[in-house]
Design an enzyme around this catalytic site. Structure first.
Site, PDB file in Angstrom:
ATOM      1  N   ARG A   1     -14.338  -7.028  -0.951  1.00 63.13           N
ATOM      2  CA  ARG A   1     -13.478  -6.719   0.293  1.00 63.13           C
ATOM      3  C   ARG A   1     -13.210  -5.371   0.243  1.00 63.13           C
ATOM      4  NH1 ARG A   1      -8.174  -5.390   2.096  1.00 63.13           N
ATOM      5  NH2 ARG A   1      -7.889  -6.229   3.887  1.00 63.13           N
ATOM      6  N   VAL A   2     -13.200  -4.685   1.105  1.00 62.78           N
ATOM      7  CA  VAL A   2     -12.695  -3.470   1.533  1.00 62.78           C
ATOM      8  C   VAL A   2     -11.975  -3.263   2.670  1.00 62.78           C
ATOM      9  CG1 VAL A   2     -13.119  -0.921   1.798  1.00 62.78           C
ATOM     10  CG2 VAL A   2     -14.393  -2.043   0.195  1.00 62.78           C
ATOM     11  N   GLY A   3     -10.611  -2.914   2.896  1.00 60.23           N
ATOM     12  CA  GLY A   3      -9.891  -3.065   3.890  1.00 60.23           C
ATOM     13  C   GLY A   3      -9.764  -1.639   4.792  1.00 60.23           C
ATOM     14  N   ASP A   4      -8.868  -1.417   5.548  1.00 61.53           N
ATOM     15  CA  ASP A   4      -8.731  -0.333   6.054  1.00 61.53           C
ATOM     16  C   ASP A   4      -8.539   0.966   5.381  1.00 61.53           C
ATOM     17  OD1 ASP A   4      -6.021  -1.490   6.024  1.00 61.53           O
ATOM     18  OD2 ASP A   4      -5.371   0.342   6.707  1.00 61.53           O
TER      19      ASP A   4
ATOM     20  N   GLY B   1      -5.234  -5.081   7.001  1.00 61.65           N
ATOM     21  CA  GLY B   1      -6.493  -4.136   7.253  1.00 61.65           C
ATOM     22  C   GLY B   1      -7.434  -4.509   8.221  1.00 61.65           C
TER      23      GLY B   1
ATOM     24  N   THR C   1      -0.273   1.176   6.676  1.00 63.22           N
ATOM     25  CA  THR C   1      -0.389  -0.066   5.801  1.00 63.22           C
ATOM     26  C   THR C   1      -0.250  -1.412   6.883  1.00 63.22           C
ATOM     27  OG1 THR C   1       0.857  -1.054   4.053  1.00 63.22           O
ATOM     28  CG2 THR C   1       2.089   0.011   5.673  1.00 63.22           C
ATOM     29  N   GLY C   2      -0.693  -2.302   6.168  1.00 64.15           N
ATOM     30  CA  GLY C   2      -0.546  -3.471   6.925  1.00 64.15           C
ATOM     31  C   GLY C   2      -2.003  -4.353   6.783  1.00 64.15           C
TER      32      GLY C   2
ATOM     33  N   THR D   1       0.966  -1.248  -0.037  1.00 63.56           N
ATOM     34  CA  THR D   1      -0.009  -0.078   0.088  1.00 63.56           C
ATOM     35  C   THR D   1       1.030   1.274   0.044  1.00 63.56           C
ATOM     36  OG1 THR D   1      -1.636  -1.071   1.062  1.00 63.56           O
ATOM     37  CG2 THR D   1      -1.566   1.257   1.143  1.00 63.56           C
TER      38      THR D   1
END
Ligand code: ASP
Length: 261
Positions: free
Chosen positions: A159-162, A185, A182-183, A131
């Site tokens: 899917r949606v992450g952080d 999510g 980053t990382g 990211t």
């Protein structure tokens, strides 16, 4: 030729370069989802107004950070997803790309490997994340933060992450500072990491103490690994990560560009 602009122009320009660089998991070269498609997320946030512009799960946008900025500046909303976000892009006169343009052979190969090996699919072994993000404070005191990602490899469609979520993958408040994360999510969302970091700054922690405390909380309460870059409201940088590595750079007080060793 140098161009002058404010903090918003700076973070958009920085993130566009990173989205266009196939080394990163953003724009071209992003990880494929379980269906073998690229779905991109991005956000930009204004620390003065606390308004964000965010997009999620877009497939036909070459530079999602540009669309996020368009939403920030031209929409009453803060986040648009999927086909609706792409419709908004068209309405604003932005060109849509062929989804295939975003896919690299390297990613198809990684996707095949992940699909064949459940462990790799779940934990992204041998398939590092990437990211991208940027934070800037300008001479007028404006502070903006932004984040852009292709998300995790072999994520479920939709899917949606952080990353595009205000407070999770990005936050900016002119009274304290700006953060991009980053990382993993699903772990970052548990501790609302970007907003949490801004609240740490507000307590008087230094940027480096803030970054360290954030990744510790991510480990202890989120049970995940990750990293963050941040600037406090005076432009002082902080960064920390618990992933094997995180590339970062910043402009120091003397104007020199410092990059991670
Ligand atoms: N945080 C991103 C996500 O979970 C992935 C990453 O940072 O590499 O979508």
């Amino acid at each position: 030729m140098s161009k002058r602009g404010g903090a918003l122009d700076a973070i958009e320009a920085a993130i566009v370069v990173l989205e266009d660089d196939p080394a990163f998991d953003a724009g071209i070269g992003s990880h494929l989802n379980l269906d073998g498609r690229v779905q991109l997320d991005a956000i930009v946030m204004d620390g003065a107004t606390l308004k964000a512009g965010a997009v999620a799960a877009v497939e036909r946008i070459r530079n999602p950070i540009r669309l996020a900025r368009e939403i920030l500046e031209s929409s009453e909303h803060m986040m648009l997803v999927g086909a609706g976000a792409e419709q908004f892009a068209r309405e604003q006169g932005m060109a849509l790309c062929d989804p295939e343009e975003l896919i690299l052979d390297r990613e198809r190969t990684a996707w095949r490997r992940c699909r064949e090996d459940q462990h790799a699919a779940e934990f992204h072994v041998d398939h590092a994340m990437g990211t991208v993000g940027a934070v800037a404070v300008d001479s007028r005191g404006a502070i903006f933060a932004g984040t852009s990602t292709g998300g995790t490899c072999c994520k479920h469609a939709g899917r949606v992450g952080d990353s595009p979520l205000i407070g999770c993958g990005c936050y900016a408040d002119a009274e304290a500072g700006g953060v991009s994360c980053t990382g993993f999510g699903e772990a970052i969302m548990r501790i609302v990491m970007a907003k949490t970091a801004v609240e740490f700054l507000r307590t008087g922690m230094t940027p480096l103490e803030t970054a360290d405390a954030s990744v510790k909380l991510l480990r202890d309460r989120g049970h995940g690994t990750g990293g963050l870059i941040l600037l406090d409201k005076n432009g002082e940088p902080g960064f920390a990560f618990t992933t094997p590595r995180m590339a970062f750079g910043y402009v120091a007080a003397d104007g020199n560009f410092v990059i991670a060793p």
